[in-house]
Design a protein around this motif. Structure first.
Motif, PDB file in Angstrom:
ATOM      1  N   SER A   6    -145.148 -17.290 -15.891  1.00 26.00           N
ATOM      2  CA  SER A   6    -144.746 -18.628 -15.892  1.00 26.00           C
ATOM      3  C   SER A   6    -143.085 -18.626 -16.537  1.00 26.00           C
ATOM      4  O   SER A   6    -142.478 -19.704 -16.314  1.00 26.00           O
ATOM      5  CB  SER A   6    -145.859 -19.591 -16.582  1.00 26.00           C
ATOM      6  OG  SER A   6    -145.782 -19.116 -18.219  1.00 26.00           O
ATOM      7  N   GLU A   7    -142.848 -17.843 -17.404  1.00 26.79           N
ATOM      8  CA  GLU A   7    -141.509 -17.722 -17.978  1.00 26.79           C
ATOM      9  C   GLU A   7    -140.638 -17.358 -17.074  1.00 26.79           C
ATOM     10  O   GLU A   7    -139.420 -17.736 -17.060  1.00 26.79           O
ATOM     11  CB  GLU A   7    -141.651 -17.097 -19.337  1.00 26.79           C
ATOM     12  CG  GLU A   7    -142.405 -17.640 -20.428  1.00 26.79           C
ATOM     13  CD  GLU A   7    -142.369 -16.627 -21.713  1.00 26.79           C
ATOM     14  OE1 GLU A   7    -141.599 -15.553 -21.638  1.00 26.79           O
ATOM     15  OE2 GLU A   7    -143.244 -16.870 -22.874  1.00 26.79           O
ATOM     16  N   SER A  10    -138.632 -19.793 -13.379  1.00 22.42           N
ATOM     17  CA  SER A  10    -137.856 -21.129 -13.752  1.00 22.42           C
ATOM     18  C   SER A  10    -137.375 -21.765 -12.570  1.00 22.42           C
ATOM     19  O   SER A  10    -137.916 -21.378 -11.302  1.00 22.42           O
ATOM     20  CB  SER A  10    -136.556 -20.460 -14.356  1.00 22.42           C
ATOM     21  OG  SER A  10    -135.694 -19.780 -13.307  1.00 22.42           O
ATOM     22  N   PRO A  11    -137.386 -22.828 -12.644  1.00 25.80           N
ATOM     23  CA  PRO A  11    -136.740 -23.905 -11.523  1.00 25.80           C
ATOM     24  C   PRO A  11    -135.838 -23.372 -10.656  1.00 25.80           C
ATOM     25  O   PRO A  11    -135.750 -23.401  -9.331  1.00 25.80           O
ATOM     26  CB  PRO A  11    -136.529 -25.206 -12.212  1.00 25.80           C
ATOM     27  CG  PRO A  11    -137.181 -25.037 -13.401  1.00 25.80           C
ATOM     28  CD  PRO A  11    -137.383 -23.666 -13.907  1.00 25.80           C
ATOM     29  N   GLN A  12    -134.860 -22.733 -11.133  1.00 31.03           N
ATOM     30  CA  GLN A  12    -133.738 -22.084 -10.374  1.00 31.03           C
ATOM     31  C   GLN A  12    -134.154 -20.914  -9.562  1.00 31.03           C
ATOM     32  O   GLN A  12    -133.849 -20.791  -8.265  1.00 31.03           O
ATOM     33  CB  GLN A  12    -132.831 -21.595 -11.249  1.00 31.03           C
ATOM     34  CG  GLN A  12    -132.104 -22.682 -12.003  1.00 31.03           C
ATOM     35  CD  GLN A  12    -132.592 -23.032 -13.375  1.00 31.03           C
ATOM     36  OE1 GLN A  12    -133.385 -22.346 -13.851  1.00 31.03           O
ATOM     37  NE2 GLN A  12    -131.981 -24.069 -14.053  1.00 31.03           N
ATOM     38  N   LEU A  13    -135.118 -20.251 -10.042  1.00 30.52           N
ATOM     39  CA  LEU A  13    -135.684 -19.145  -9.386  1.00 30.52           C
ATOM     40  C   LEU A  13    -136.439 -19.228  -8.104  1.00 30.52           C
ATOM     41  O   LEU A  13    -136.398 -18.832  -7.151  1.00 30.52           O
ATOM     42  CB  LEU A  13    -136.283 -18.139 -10.075  1.00 30.52           C
ATOM     43  CG  LEU A  13    -136.965 -16.810  -9.678  1.00 30.52           C
ATOM     44  CD1 LEU A  13    -135.686 -15.920  -8.818  1.00 30.52           C
ATOM     45  CD2 LEU A  13    -137.741 -15.985 -10.535  1.00 30.52           C
TER      46      LEU A  13
END
Length: 143
Positions: A6-7, A10-13
């Motif tokens: 979850s870490e 990220s939203p960008q990835l």
């Protein structure tokens, strides 16, 4: 483990991954469309079947690229017309100045209108060109 995952996500990835998947899906659909359009242009009688086969990822496109017709239908028609034209040109030496009928190399008169299209050697009676001064078959001088 899920905490690390979850870490990492990220939203960008996630946006990059979604864009990549959309790009792959678009390439897949374009490949299927290419196979359908190209098979139709090449004159494949069952071009739609190639489109269905192309739906199989990678294998369908590769199978089409291996087994597709070698040339486009329009090119084959043009080659056949060119071949027929060349055969016609070789068969006919020229055309009758009176009626336009095709004349072969050894014709003395037009078979349609009886117009004399070549001179004849007075000795061996072979057809001669208008500019010849000597018969190449019997050496008779032409006046």
């Amino acid at each position: 483990m899920s905490r690390y995952l979850s870490e990492l996500m990220s939203p960008q990835l996630m946006a990059v991954i979604y864009l990549f998947l959309a790009f792959v899906a678009a390439l897949y659909l374009l490949a299927v469309a290419y196979v359908c359009i190209d098979a139709r242009r090449r004159g494949a009688p069952i071009w739609w079947l190639w489109g269905i086969i192309a739906l199989i990822p990678f294998v369908g496109l590769l199978a089409y690229l291996v087994f597709r017709p070698t040339s486009y239908e329009r090119d084959r028609e043009e080659q056949e017309l060119d071949l027929m034209l060349r055969e016609r040109e070789l068969a006919h030496f020229g055309s009758c100045p009176q009626c336009g009928t095709g004349i072969e190399r050894d014709f003395v008169v037009c078979p349609m209108c009886n117009t004399q299209v070549r001179n004849v050697c007075p000795s061996c009676h072979k057809p001669l060109e208008a500019a010849w001064k000597v018969c190449p078959w019997c050496r008779t001088h032409i006046q």
